[in-house]
Design an enzyme around this catalytic site. Structure first.
Site: not given
Ligand code: UD1
Length: 426
Positions: A22-23, A99, A123, A128-132, A313, A335, A405
């Site tokens: 999936k990933n 996400r 979530c 789980r930000p997206v700043d990077l 995971d 993590i 999912r």
């Protein structure tokens, strides 16, 4: 809403065919936006998240042609053609569900000069930000603006190669940077890049599309931007999280399972762990065999880390195994800050677990007891199924949509190797 019923105690025997990852599939699908020529992906797992990504791509004007696999574990084939884009917006409705939708930001701004993507928000497993992701796109010359819950990324004159140094490892931010830099002018160097096999898979596909990338699988990846990318065909690599989950299933239930269509090197950090637990692992020419006899598993300590360390995971699934081990195991989650949502559910099944900050202290019990439990996130759901395999009596796992999912027909794969498990439409 579907639920899964398990009667514990059956030993497992037979073969489980591992699906595509999936990933890897999700970023690979997003990569089609980088070219006007078709991207053909094979070995694509049939999962709700893959369908969500296909839906998002359709909304952006991509022609999506899907041929499902026929046999269990046989992947589907997607031909994704982004000949021209009809939009550059990823709506809240789709991003909040998944996400990974944020992975369209890099390709869209690189190809079309603009992307408007809903902020994912928090979530179940943490902030789980997206700043990077955004810092990487800014380094490549994009202007980033926040407006009514959306991030608008603009680079009307195109992106420029740059040095991107991540303060810590992020799989998604590395993927966005890799895709965007492929079409930037000049050279980009990503320092502290994620080394996950899924990143290498994405890089290999981009190379097949004409990108110039070196250093994949190391922390320093160099990309020499090209003007356009062309058509390519790529097979999604096997899912290492699914591989690890079924290996732990064999360890928790006992028995012998051959995991086919996968590779031992994808779970390098897991094999010594399986052996320390008391499981025999043997590499075969189709994948690997995992065998545990009736003796109780041993306790082992683990700490989650970016690849090649123990993956976050698989933390929940490993905890289900440790819940029945002899002795005490310390499981440290480094993590994500809130990834112990499965603990209260495992405790309802009789597990002895204490959480102290980022550490779960698991004292194994002789036998778990079946109970109705609730899935809280994708990987947590699979840990409850594993616990159910080892438990006395009946376990009902509710809210199975989380499982769908990321695990392709999990109950069918387990039933075929002898588990007493079924999906019920409640
Ligand atoms: C990916 C995987 C997910 C896995 C995770 C960690 C996909 C689709 N998902 O998620 O299954 O659990 O890697 O192996 O591949 N972070 C920030 N700012 C950012 C980005 C991340 O602070 O801009 C933090 C996260 O909150 C987390 C850590 O960095 O604490 C690692 O996250 P990251 O590797 O980015 O995870 P994802 O790519 O979202």
């Amino acid at each position: 809403m579907d639920r899964i019923r398990i009667r514990g105690g059956a030993r497992l025997k037979g073969e489980i065919s591992i699906s595509g990852a999936k990933n890897a599939a999700l970023p690979l699908m997003a990569a089609c936006l980088l070219s006007d020529a078709p991207l053909t992906l094979t070995n694509v797992p049939k999962l709700a998240d893959v369908q969500s990504m296909a839906e998002l791509l359709r909304q952006l004007g991509v022609a999506v042609d899907w041929t499902p696999g026929t046999a269990l574990g046989e992947g589907g084939r997607y031909v994704l053609t982004a000949a021209s884009l009809s939009g550059t917006t990823a709506d809240y409705d789709i991003v909040r569900k998944m996400r990974a939708s944020f992975l369209v930001a890099g390709p869209l701004v690189a190809r079309a000069g603009q992307a408007k993507v809903s902020l994912p928000g928090g979530c179940a497993i943490g902030a789980r930000p997206v700043d990077l992701h955004l810092k990487a796109l800014e380094a490549l010359g994009a202007a980033v603006q926040l407006e009514e819950g959306y991030v608008i990324v603009r680079a009307p004159k195109g992106l420029k190669g740059a040095r991107i140094a991540f303060p810590f490892v992020s799989a998604g931010a590395t993927e966005n940077a890799l895709m965007a830099a492929s079409l930037a002018k000049g050279e980009t160097v990503i320092e502290n890049a994620a080394r996950e096999p899924e990143i290498v898979d994405l890089g290999d596909c981009l190379i097949a599309m004409g990108a110039k990338i070196s250093g994949l699988g190391t922390s320093r990846v160099t990309i020499e931007g090209v003007d356009t990318l062309h058509a390519a065909e790529h097979a999604v690599l096997p899912d290492r999280i699914e591989t690890g989950t079924y290996a732990f299933a064999a360890a928790v239930a006992g028995g012998e399972i051959e995991l086919s269509g996968t590779r031992a090197d994808l779970i390098g950090s897991i094999i010594p762990l399986l052996q320390a637990v008391g499981t025999e692992v043997q590499e075969t020419n189709r994948g690997l065999k995992v065998h545990r006899n009736g003796v109780r598993p041993n306790s082992v300590d683990v700490e989650t880390e970016p690849f090649p360390g123990f993956p976050t995971d698989l933390q929940a699934q490993f905890m289900a195994l440790m819940a029945t081990a002899s002795g005490t195991s310390h499981i440290k989650e480094t993590i994500f800050e809130n990834r112990f949502m499965h603990v209260p559910e495992l405790k309802r099944m009789g597990a002895d677990i204490k959480v102290e900050g980022d550490m779960a202290i698991v004292t194994g019990v002789e036998r778990l007891k079946g109970a109705p439990v609730m899935a809280t996130d994708l990987r947590a759901s699979s840990s409850l199924v594993l616990a159910g395999l080892a438990a006395e009596g009946e376990t009902i796992v509710n809210r199975v949509y989380h499982l769908d999912r990321g695990f392709e027909r999990l109950e069918e794969k387990l039933r075929r190797v002898g588990a007493d498990i079924e999906r019920q439409n409640a």
